[in-house]
Design a protein around this motif. Sequence first.
Motif, PDB file in Angstrom:
ATOM      1  N   ALA A 255       0.727  -1.261   0.029  1.00 65.80           N
ATOM      2  CA  ALA A 255      -0.038  -0.044  -0.064  1.00 65.80           C
ATOM      3  C   ALA A 255       0.788   1.166  -0.019  1.00 65.80           C
ATOM      4  O   ALA A 255       0.602   2.289  -0.721  1.00 65.80           O
ATOM      5  N   VAL A 256       1.894   1.361   0.906  1.00 64.16           N
ATOM      6  CA  VAL A 256       2.728   2.322   1.033  1.00 64.16           C
ATOM      7  C   VAL A 256       3.460   2.654  -0.643  1.00 64.16           C
ATOM      8  O   VAL A 256       3.589   3.737  -0.944  1.00 64.16           O
ATOM      9  N   ASN A 257       3.971   1.479  -1.028  1.00 66.51           N
ATOM     10  CA  ASN A 257       4.725   1.487  -2.444  1.00 66.51           C
ATOM     11  C   ASN A 257       3.533   2.236  -3.354  1.00 66.51           C
ATOM     12  O   ASN A 257       4.207   2.976  -4.426  1.00 66.51           O
ATOM     13  N   TRP A 258       2.414   1.828  -3.222  1.00 64.62           N
ATOM     14  CA  TRP A 258       1.485   2.320  -4.340  1.00 64.62           C
ATOM     15  C   TRP A 258       1.153   3.570  -4.200  1.00 64.62           C
ATOM     16  O   TRP A 258       1.066   4.588  -5.303  1.00 64.62           O
ATOM     17  N   LEU A 259       1.225   3.959  -3.220  1.00 62.97           N
ATOM     18  CA  LEU A 259       0.827   5.521  -2.759  1.00 62.97           C
ATOM     19  C   LEU A 259       1.995   6.379  -3.033  1.00 62.97           C
ATOM     20  O   LEU A 259       1.893   7.479  -3.861  1.00 62.97           O
ATOM     21  N   VAL A 260       3.286   5.736  -2.859  1.00 61.74           N
ATOM     22  CA  VAL A 260       4.332   6.740  -3.378  1.00 61.74           C
ATOM     23  C   VAL A 260       4.395   6.633  -4.956  1.00 61.74           C
ATOM     24  O   VAL A 260       4.801   7.591  -5.463  1.00 61.74           O
ATOM     25  N   ALA A 261       4.038   5.523  -5.623  1.00 61.56           N
ATOM     26  CA  ALA A 261       4.130   5.569  -7.036  1.00 61.56           C
ATOM     27  C   ALA A 261       3.058   6.551  -7.664  1.00 61.56           C
ATOM     28  O   ALA A 261       3.328   7.000  -8.501  1.00 61.56           O
ATOM     29  N   ALA A 262       2.021   6.266  -6.901  1.00 63.35           N
ATOM     30  CA  ALA A 262       0.967   7.139  -7.654  1.00 63.35           C
ATOM     31  C   ALA A 262       1.170   8.705  -7.297  1.00 63.35           C
ATOM     32  O   ALA A 262       0.782   9.617  -8.039  1.00 63.35           O
ATOM     33  N   SER A 263       1.687   9.058  -6.212  1.00 68.67           N
ATOM     34  CA  SER A 263       2.311  10.254  -5.877  1.00 68.67           C
ATOM     35  C   SER A 263       3.137  10.875  -6.767  1.00 68.67           C
ATOM     36  O   SER A 263       3.060  11.994  -7.576  1.00 68.67           O
ATOM     37  N   VAL A 264       3.953   9.930  -7.134  1.00 66.89           N
ATOM     38  CA  VAL A 264       4.949  10.311  -8.357  1.00 66.89           C
ATOM     39  C   VAL A 264       4.653  10.624  -9.581  1.00 66.89           C
ATOM     40  O   VAL A 264       4.951  11.565 -10.392  1.00 66.89           O
ATOM     41  N   ASN A 265       3.516   9.554 -10.083  1.00 64.73           N
ATOM     42  CA  ASN A 265       3.073   9.714 -11.269  1.00 64.73           C
ATOM     43  C   ASN A 265       1.937  10.738 -11.352  1.00 64.73           C
ATOM     44  O   ASN A 265       1.983  11.617 -12.575  1.00 64.73           O
ATOM     45  N   LEU A 266       1.511  11.071 -10.093  1.00 66.63           N
ATOM     46  CA  LEU A 266       0.459  12.340 -10.029  1.00 66.63           C
ATOM     47  C   LEU A 266       1.381  13.733 -10.157  1.00 66.63           C
ATOM     48  O   LEU A 266       1.156  14.674 -11.208  1.00 66.63           O
ATOM     49  N   THR A 267       2.679  13.692  -9.846  1.00 65.43           N
ATOM     50  CA  THR A 267       3.522  14.878  -9.934  1.00 65.43           C
ATOM     51  C   THR A 267       3.933  15.004 -11.408  1.00 65.43           C
ATOM     52  O   THR A 267       4.208  16.020 -11.870  1.00 65.43           O
ATOM     53  N   ARG A 268       4.589  13.717 -11.756  1.00 65.58           N
ATOM     54  CA  ARG A 268       5.023  13.787 -13.219  1.00 65.58           C
ATOM     55  C   ARG A 268       3.881  14.255 -14.216  1.00 65.58           C
ATOM     56  O   ARG A 268       4.152  15.105 -15.126  1.00 65.58           O
ATOM     57  N   ASP A 269       2.641  13.661 -14.190  1.00 65.08           N
ATOM     58  CA  ASP A 269       1.784  14.094 -15.175  1.00 65.08           C
ATOM     59  C   ASP A 269       1.273  15.711 -14.961  1.00 65.08           C
ATOM     60  O   ASP A 269       1.363  16.434 -15.780  1.00 65.08           O
ATOM     61  N   THR A 270       1.412  16.106 -13.584  1.00 65.91           N
ATOM     62  CA  THR A 270       1.147  17.673 -13.441  1.00 65.91           C
ATOM     63  C   THR A 270       2.432  18.462 -14.045  1.00 65.91           C
ATOM     64  O   THR A 270       1.941  19.404 -14.836  1.00 65.91           O
ATOM     65  N   LEU A 271       3.559  18.104 -13.734  1.00 65.10           N
ATOM     66  CA  LEU A 271       4.730  18.573 -14.462  1.00 65.10           C
ATOM     67  C   LEU A 271       4.496  18.569 -16.066  1.00 65.10           C
ATOM     68  O   LEU A 271       4.929  19.594 -16.816  1.00 65.10           O
ATOM     69  N   PHE A 272       4.115  17.536 -16.459  1.00 69.24           N
ATOM     70  CA  PHE A 272       4.115  17.365 -17.973  1.00 69.24           C
ATOM     71  C   PHE A 272       3.036  18.364 -18.454  1.00 69.24           C
ATOM     72  O   PHE A 272       3.312  18.917 -19.496  1.00 69.24           O
ATOM     73  N   THR A 273       1.989  18.137 -17.824  1.00 74.36           N
ATOM     74  CA  THR A 273       0.809  19.322 -18.157  1.00 74.36           C
ATOM     75  C   THR A 273       1.070  20.307 -18.178  1.00 74.36           C
ATOM     76  O   THR A 273       0.833  21.316 -19.104  1.00 74.36           O
ATOM     77  N   LEU A 274       1.971  20.780 -17.134  1.00 77.11           N
ATOM     78  CA  LEU A 274       2.391  22.120 -17.004  1.00 77.11           C
ATOM     79  C   LEU A 274       3.435  22.610 -18.386  1.00 77.11           C
ATOM     80  O   LEU A 274       3.262  23.680 -18.882  1.00 77.11           O
ATOM     81  N   GLY A 275       4.324  21.726 -18.556  1.00 73.97           N
ATOM     82  CA  GLY A 275       5.350  21.717 -19.565  1.00 73.97           C
ATOM     83  C   GLY A 275       4.743  21.804 -20.994  1.00 73.97           C
ATOM     84  O   GLY A 275       5.051  22.589 -21.850  1.00 73.97           O
ATOM     85  N   GLN A 276       3.683  20.894 -21.049  1.00 77.28           N
ATOM     86  CA  GLN A 276       2.907  21.098 -22.337  1.00 77.28           C
ATOM     87  C   GLN A 276       2.103  22.554 -22.534  1.00 77.28           C
ATOM     88  O   GLN A 276       2.101  23.154 -23.696  1.00 77.28           O
ATOM     89  N   ALA A 277       1.567  22.935 -21.417  1.00 77.34           N
ATOM     90  CA  ALA A 277       0.676  24.224 -21.566  1.00 77.34           C
ATOM     91  C   ALA A 277       1.758  25.351 -21.741  1.00 77.34           C
ATOM     92  O   ALA A 277       1.397  26.042 -22.726  1.00 77.34           O
ATOM     93  N   GLU A 278       3.056  25.200 -21.172  1.00 80.02           N
ATOM     94  CA  GLU A 278       3.764  26.392 -21.388  1.00 80.02           C
ATOM     95  C   GLU A 278       4.439  26.385 -22.782  1.00 80.02           C
ATOM     96  O   GLU A 278       4.406  27.316 -23.524  1.00 80.02           O
ATOM     97  N   LEU A 279       4.428  24.961 -23.545  1.00 82.85           N
ATOM     98  CA  LEU A 279       5.012  24.958 -24.934  1.00 82.85           C
ATOM     99  C   LEU A 279       3.898  25.179 -25.760  1.00 82.85           C
ATOM    100  O   LEU A 279       4.285  26.175 -26.824  1.00 82.85           O
ATOM    101  N   GLN A 280       2.770  25.222 -25.346  1.00 86.79           N
ATOM    102  CA  GLN A 280       1.609  25.439 -26.195  1.00 86.79           C
ATOM    103  C   GLN A 280       1.601  26.913 -26.340  1.00 86.79           C
ATOM    104  O   GLN A 280       1.168  27.461 -27.384  1.00 86.79           O
ATOM    105  N   GLU A 281       1.677  27.401 -25.159  1.00 84.87           N
ATOM    106  CA  GLU A 281       1.617  29.112 -25.117  1.00 84.87           C
ATOM    107  C   GLU A 281       2.747  29.902 -25.575  1.00 84.87           C
ATOM    108  O   GLU A 281       2.658  30.744 -26.405  1.00 84.87           O
ATOM    109  N   LYS A 282       3.929  29.120 -25.705  1.00 86.60           N
ATOM    110  CA  LYS A 282       5.253  29.708 -26.605  1.00 86.60           C
ATOM    111  C   LYS A 282       4.867  29.525 -28.124  1.00 86.60           C
ATOM    112  O   LYS A 282       5.341  30.372 -28.636  1.00 86.60           O
ATOM    113  N   LYS A 283       4.223  28.569 -28.201  1.00 85.05           N
ATOM    114  CA  LYS A 283       3.876  28.303 -29.833  1.00 85.05           C
ATOM    115  C   LYS A 283       2.812  29.299 -30.401  1.00 85.05           C
ATOM    116  O   LYS A 283       2.923  29.831 -31.250  1.00 85.05           O
ATOM    117  N   ILE A 284       1.866  29.625 -29.407  1.00 87.48           N
ATOM    118  CA  ILE A 284       1.038  30.537 -29.984  1.00 87.48           C
ATOM    119  C   ILE A 284       1.573  31.850 -29.831  1.00 87.48           C
ATOM    120  O   ILE A 284       1.359  32.638 -30.938  1.00 87.48           O
TER     121      ILE A 284
END
Length: 297
Positions: A36-65
């Motif tokens: 359970a602890v390992n799943w929570l840590v992995a989920a937290s890491v994935n969520l953080t990574r997805d959030t950072l990726f989304t922010l990066g994509q948004a910034e990239l899209q904004e730069k493209k616009i």
Amino acid sequence: MQILIITSPTSRVKEFHISKMHLLLGAMAVFLALVAVNWLVAASVNLTRDTLFTLGQAELQEKKIVTLAEADYEYKLHELQARLAQAQQSLGQLDSLRNQLLLLNSSPKVIQKELLPETPLALGGPLKLSSEIFSPDETYGVRLDRTLQDSISLQTQVLTLQRAFAETQVSMSGVPAGSPLPFEVAPSSGLGYRIDPFTRQIAWHDGTDFPAAYGTPILATADGIVIKAGWSGEYGNLVDVQHRNGTVTRYAHAQELMVQVGQKVKKSQPLAKVGSTGRSTGPHLHYEILRDGAPAS
């Protein structure tokens, strides 16, 4: 398995019996907790990574616009500069046409006036600051688009005026105007009744007499076609030129003819040389303008 627990020297000994089943259940509980602890840590890491990726994509899209918008503005600026350059060139051509029209419809005296130093260019109109022209709520792109449309409208108006001037130039080139001599001179006799130089009686005179020296060039006063060139009785050596609007100009008493019947001539082109042939008292040019065969002023 037996476990003894002593909390103090005087306390009772607590005894626990743990079976193999208990150990197995405990191990499973620990394992599940770790999973359970390992799943929570992995989920937290994935969520953080997805959030950072989304922010990066948004910034990239904004730069493209932003890049696309800047490219669009730069393209429109280049187009605007090109159109303004074309409009300026058209204005230059328009001014050239204006000068040609002035020369086309000017007497020698007016032409000399044109050669004098020009007066300063006068400008005027109510003051309109940029804050009054452009609304503060308008974005740069909106202003640029509107300016581009204004430049297109300006160029269209210039081209329309240019065509109108060109048509006027063509039309005016076929209308007799100005002096039939290379200089301006007061006529010795005009159209209408006068004292005839031979009979000394009142008689009608069909044209205007311009005194000039022998050999002075006689110039066409408009574009046209020579319909008569030769001897014509009392007119002496004569040239008739028919113009686009049906008007005919007549040049009489010439010493020498320089054109032939059927020849196309331009305004100010030499037709003949001043003489005193025919019924004449001395060197001069007899000039007529005929409309529908009748003399006109």
